[in-house]
Design a protein around this motif. Structure first.
Motif, PDB file in Angstrom:
ATOM      1  N   HIS A 130       1.314  -0.853  -0.068  1.00 18.95           N
ATOM      2  CA  HIS A 130      -0.108   0.061   0.495  1.00 18.95           C
ATOM      3  C   HIS A 130       0.789   0.828  -0.234  1.00 18.95           C
ATOM      4  N   THR A 131       0.906   2.372  -1.145  1.00 20.46           N
ATOM      5  CA  THR A 131       1.905   3.271  -0.948  1.00 20.46           C
ATOM      6  C   THR A 131       1.289   4.255  -0.547  1.00 20.46           C
ATOM      7  N   GLY A 132       1.738   5.217  -0.309  1.00 21.23           N
ATOM      8  CA  GLY A 132       0.941   6.580   0.022  1.00 21.23           C
ATOM      9  C   GLY A 132       0.886   6.764   1.248  1.00 21.23           C
ATOM     10  N   VAL A 133      -0.068   7.972   1.802  1.00 24.20           N
ATOM     11  CA  VAL A 133       0.279   8.545   3.348  1.00 24.20           C
ATOM     12  C   VAL A 133      -0.798   8.304   3.335  1.00 24.20           C
ATOM     13  N   THR A 156      -5.214   6.064   1.798  1.00 21.28           N
ATOM     14  CA  THR A 156      -5.601   6.082   1.794  1.00 21.28           C
ATOM     15  C   THR A 156      -6.659   6.653   0.132  1.00 21.28           C
ATOM     16  N   LYS A 157      -7.391   7.610   0.742  1.00 20.54           N
ATOM     17  CA  LYS A 157      -8.080   8.981   0.326  1.00 20.54           C
ATOM     18  C   LYS A 157      -7.451   9.231  -0.990  1.00 20.54           C
ATOM     19  N   ALA A 199       1.603   0.895  -9.401  1.00 25.19           N
ATOM     20  CA  ALA A 199       1.165   2.222  -9.917  1.00 25.19           C
ATOM     21  C   ALA A 199       0.677   3.734  -9.208  1.00 25.19           C
ATOM     22  N   ASP A 200       0.808   4.956  -9.800  1.00 23.18           N
ATOM     23  CA  ASP A 200       0.695   5.905  -9.118  1.00 23.18           C
ATOM     24  C   ASP A 200      -1.463   5.938  -8.417  1.00 23.18           C
ATOM     25  N   LYS A 201      -1.506   5.248  -7.385  1.00 26.19           N
ATOM     26  CA  LYS A 201      -2.961   5.445  -7.081  1.00 26.19           C
ATOM     27  C   LYS A 201      -3.186   4.587  -6.180  1.00 26.19           C
ATOM     28  N   PRO A 202      -4.205   5.282  -5.036  1.00 23.30           N
ATOM     29  CA  PRO A 202      -4.163   4.278  -3.694  1.00 23.30           C
ATOM     30  C   PRO A 202      -4.691   3.085  -3.571  1.00 23.30           C
ATOM     31  N   GLY A 203      -4.844   1.936  -2.781  1.00 23.31           N
ATOM     32  CA  GLY A 203      -4.838   0.816  -2.805  1.00 23.31           C
ATOM     33  C   GLY A 203      -3.569  -0.250  -2.435  1.00 23.31           C
ATOM     34  N   GLU A 244       1.771   0.268   3.946  1.00 24.65           N
ATOM     35  CA  GLU A 244       1.720  -1.011   4.639  1.00 24.65           C
ATOM     36  C   GLU A 244       2.690  -1.484   3.587  1.00 24.65           C
ATOM     37  N   ILE A 245       3.622  -2.678   4.110  1.00 24.26           N
ATOM     38  CA  ILE A 245       3.723  -3.968   3.488  1.00 24.26           C
ATOM     39  C   ILE A 245       3.510  -4.876   4.269  1.00 24.26           C
TER      40      ILE A 245
END
Length: 369
Positions: A286-289, A291-292, A324-328, A362-363
């Motif tokens: 899960h990438t980014g700060v 999921t929103k 991919a540059d998107k949440p999820g 998260e990993i």
């Protein structure tokens, strides 16, 4: 006394029905034909005629024949009725006697009535009794009927079966029925060629097995990964080369996505060590700060990373993961056995303006159950 064979001329005993040399039928022997016939049963005595009822015990005499003359129709007397015989006692059936003419004066042109010969009883069929076989202790018994035969005979004297049948050849193995092994050679011709072909086939099978065993094992394990169940496994220890303030390495494995590990720059890595070796089925990231979507764009996030997977034997498997540059969540299937540690290295990232750290929310690591 001997009997010559009509086919080959060999001498045979009188009580033998088949030739001992060629098996030809000899016919009935004279010993068997000379057997006495059983006596025929005596015919049953003819029963006495029953007495006829009447006023006199004596029988009425028949009139003598007169010279031929024309009878007068007016003065011809009517025939007297035949008296009924008394019922006779039940006895064996006797031949039927011809009936007498109703008229006391038979016509002159008919022949005189003569005595009838009683029926001849039919003799009963003789009972067939098995003939006694002379045992020959020195001879071998027939394998078909068991009759003892003298030594030197080829066929049985009773049923003409071969006394010494040839042994049947053993069936060939299946590989002897295939080319080139089914060829019949003489004086060793072709043996070198067949030996060379066998050696080449064995060598080819060994090479193919050596090359295909790893590939076959991989296919089998992959099928088991897809058909079997999976479960998440937590690392025993997590460490990082560097971390932004307030965003330690443990934040990447705390099972929530609103906290993250912050890598200060590209090339920083996160290492997870496991207590026991396991079959690594896949890795989920899960990438980014957050999921929103509106919050996801406010922080830097990785877009490409390399995974260095170390197994129990010290071998390292390298996998590249494009994100991919998107949440999820985003998953990479691995299928590696005996994994003991995994190192996640950030190679590319987006949104690094103003020196923002690269956030790994998260990993997760999954094993086969």
């Amino acid at each position: 006394m001997t009997r010559p064979c009509p086919a080959c001329g060999a001498a045979n005993a009188e009580d033998e029905d088949f030739c001992g040399s060629c098996g030809t039928y000899l016919g009935w022997s004279s010993r068997r034909s000379a057997r006495p016939e059983p006596p025929a049963p005596e015919p049953a005595p003819e029963p006495a005629p029953a007495p006829e009822p009447g006023p006199s015990p004596t029988r009425r005499p028949e009139p003598e024949q007169e010279p031929q003359r024309e009878p007068e129709p007016e003065s011809r007397p009517e025939p007297e009725p035949e008296p009924r015989p008394a019922p006779a006692p039940r006895r064996a059936p006797a031949p039927v006697r011809p009936a007498r003419p109703a008229s006391p004066e038979p016509p002159a042109h008919d022949e005189p009535v003569v005595a009838v010969r009683p029926g001849v009883p039919i003799a009963a069929r003789p009972t067939v009794r098995p003939a006694a076989v002379n045992d020959e202790p020195d001879g071998a018994p027939c394998p078909s009927c068991g009759t003892t035969n003298r030594p030197g005979r080829t066929f049985c004297r009773s049923c003409a079966a071969p006394l010494n049948p040839r042994a049947q050849a053993a069936a060939l193995p299946w590989w002897r029925t295939r080319w080139p092994f089914n060829r019949r050679v003489r004086a060793g011709s072709g043996r070198l060629l067949r030996g060379s072909l066998i050696a080449l086939v064995i060598a080819g099978l060994l090479v193919a097995g050596f090359l295909l065993v790893p590939a076959g094992r991989y296919v089998i394990e992959d099928v088991r990964d897809k058909l079997g169940g999976t479960g998440e496994i937590s690392p025993a220890h997590v460490s990082a080369d560097a971390a932004a303030p307030g965003h330690p390495a443990k934040a990447a494995v705390d099972s929530v996505t609103n906290t993250y590990w912050g890598a200060p720059k590209l090339g920083d890595s996160l290492t997870a060590d496991f207590e026991d070796p396991f079959r690594l089925v896949g890795v989920t990231v899960h990438t980014g700060v957050s999921t929103k979507p509106e919050v996801f764009q406010t922080g830097a996030r990785p877009t490409k990373a390399d995974l260095f997977i170390k197994t129990e034997d010290g071998k390292i498997h390298e996998k590249t993961m494009t994100l991919a540059d998107k949440p999820g969540e985003q998953t990479l299937r691995t299928g590696i056995s005996d994994v003991v540690s995994i190192r996640f290295v950030v190679r590319e990232a987006a949104g690094q303006e103003d020196g923002r750290p690269i956030a790994l929310g998260e990993i997760e690591y999954f094993k086969r159950t």
